[in-house]
Design a protein around this motif. Structure first.
Motif, short mmCIF file in Angstrom:
data_model
loop_
_atom_site.label_atom_id
_atom_site.label_comp_id
_atom_site.label_asym_id
_atom_site.label_seq_id
_atom_site.Cartn_x
_atom_site.Cartn_y
_atom_site.Cartn_z
N PRO A 174 69.05 10.93 4.59
CA PRO A 174 67.95 10.38 4.15
C PRO A 174 68.29 9.14 3.24
CG PRO A 174 68.60 12.37 2.75
CD PRO A 174 69.38 12.19 3.92
N LEU A 175 67.32 8.25 2.87
CA LEU A 175 67.81 7.16 2.38
C LEU A 175 67.19 7.21 0.67
CD1 LEU A 175 65.19 4.99 2.26
CD2 LEU A 175 66.11 4.58 4.48
N ARG A 218 62.65 13.96 3.81
CA ARG A 218 62.95 15.29 3.88
C ARG A 218 62.96 15.74 5.40
NH1 ARG A 218 64.06 18.70 0.15
NH2 ARG A 218 63.13 17.32 -1.60
N TYR A 219 61.81 15.40 6.17
CA TYR A 219 61.75 15.70 7.36
C TYR A 219 62.87 15.34 8.32
CZ TYR A 219 60.43 15.81 12.31
OH TYR A 219 60.28 15.94 13.72
N PHE A 220 63.25 13.95 8.20
CA PHE A 220 64.58 13.31 8.93
C PHE A 220 65.59 14.16 8.58
CE2 PHE A 220 62.06 9.30 8.92
CZ PHE A 220 61.66 9.43 10.18
N ALA A 221 65.89 14.55 7.35
CA ALA A 221 67.09 15.23 6.90
C ALA A 221 67.28 16.65 7.34
CB ALA A 221 67.28 15.29 5.51
N PHE A 253 55.24 5.46 4.26
CA PHE A 253 55.34 6.75 4.78
C PHE A 253 56.69 7.14 5.33
CE2 PHE A 253 55.48 9.85 8.16
CZ PHE A 253 55.24 11.04 7.40
N LEU A 254 57.32 6.13 5.95
CA LEU A 254 58.61 6.30 6.60
C LEU A 254 59.48 6.41 5.42
CD1 LEU A 254 58.57 3.91 9.63
CD2 LEU A 254 58.58 6.55 9.54
N VAL A 255 59.31 5.85 4.14
CA VAL A 255 60.46 5.88 3.26
C VAL A 255 59.91 6.78 2.18
CG1 VAL A 255 61.40 3.58 3.67
CG2 VAL A 255 59.62 3.91 2.13
N SER A 256 59.09 7.56 2.47
CA SER A 256 58.55 8.63 1.53
C SER A 256 59.34 9.76 1.25
CB SER A 256 57.04 9.07 1.86
OG SER A 256 56.94 9.86 2.84
N GLU A 257 59.26 10.68 0.27
CA GLU A 257 60.19 11.91 0.24
C GLU A 257 60.01 12.86 1.37
OE1 GLU A 257 61.05 15.98 -0.91
OE2 GLU A 257 58.99 14.97 -0.94
N ALA A 309 50.18 -1.32 8.73
CA ALA A 309 51.64 -1.40 9.14
C ALA A 309 52.51 -1.13 7.41
CB ALA A 309 51.71 -2.73 9.38
N GLN A 310 51.86 -1.59 6.58
CA GLN A 310 52.44 -1.14 5.53
C GLN A 310 52.31 0.21 5.12
OE1 GLN A 310 50.56 -3.85 2.35
NE2 GLN A 310 51.00 -5.57 3.55
N GLU A 311 51.25 1.08 5.24
CA GLU A 311 51.17 2.27 5.11
C GLU A 311 52.44 3.09 5.88
OE1 GLU A 311 48.14 5.91 5.70
OE2 GLU A 311 47.41 4.09 5.57
#
Length: 128
Positions: free
Chosen positions: A85-86, A75-78, A67-71, A61-63
């Motif tokens: 992106p946040l 970048r994928y979301f954007a 990952f969701l807040v990783s660069e 869960a922590q991983e």
């Protein structure tokens, strides 16, 4: 809502911008508009991720949250879903205003906890 505006069934509607930017066919009638700063139509929805109490010690869960807040994920979301992106340094999506330009109205999100309150606020803002 987007399909109803495009078909002319309704004159206007509220959607998340990424539905318009990811439409499979170019919109002929429906146009994407962002509201003036401080107005209800400039509201920015926030998506969150969290770990349930029962999984607080879960490495997986922590991983996932890391990952969701990783660069790369941001970048994928954007780039692929045109979401904002946040993570600092990740450019925002193309074709939409910069996040800093979208100053939504001052409101306490807990005021939107009930459908009745949300409907009342939208009516007061002239959106219903």
């Amino acid at each position: 809502m987007l399909e109803a505006v495009e078909a002319g069934t309704v004159d206007a509607g509220l959607i998340n911008h990424y539905y318009w930017t990811s439409a499979e066919t170019p919109m002929q009638r429906a146009k994407l508009r962002f509201g003036d700063p401080g107005t209800a139509s400039a509201l920015v929805n926030v998506t969150g991720a969290g770990i349930l109490t029962g999984a607080a010690q879960s490495a997986e869960a922590q991983e996932l949250v890391r990952f969701l807040v990783s660069e790369p994920a941001q970048r994928y979301f954007a780039e692929e879903t045109t979401e904002y992106p946040l993570v600092a340094g990740v450019p925002g999506p193309q074709g939409v205003p910069a996040l800093a330009e979208l100053a939504g109205p001052e409101l306490d999100l807990s005021d939107l906890a009930s459908l009745d309150e949300t409907t009342r606020m939208m009516t007061e803002a002239g959106l219903l």
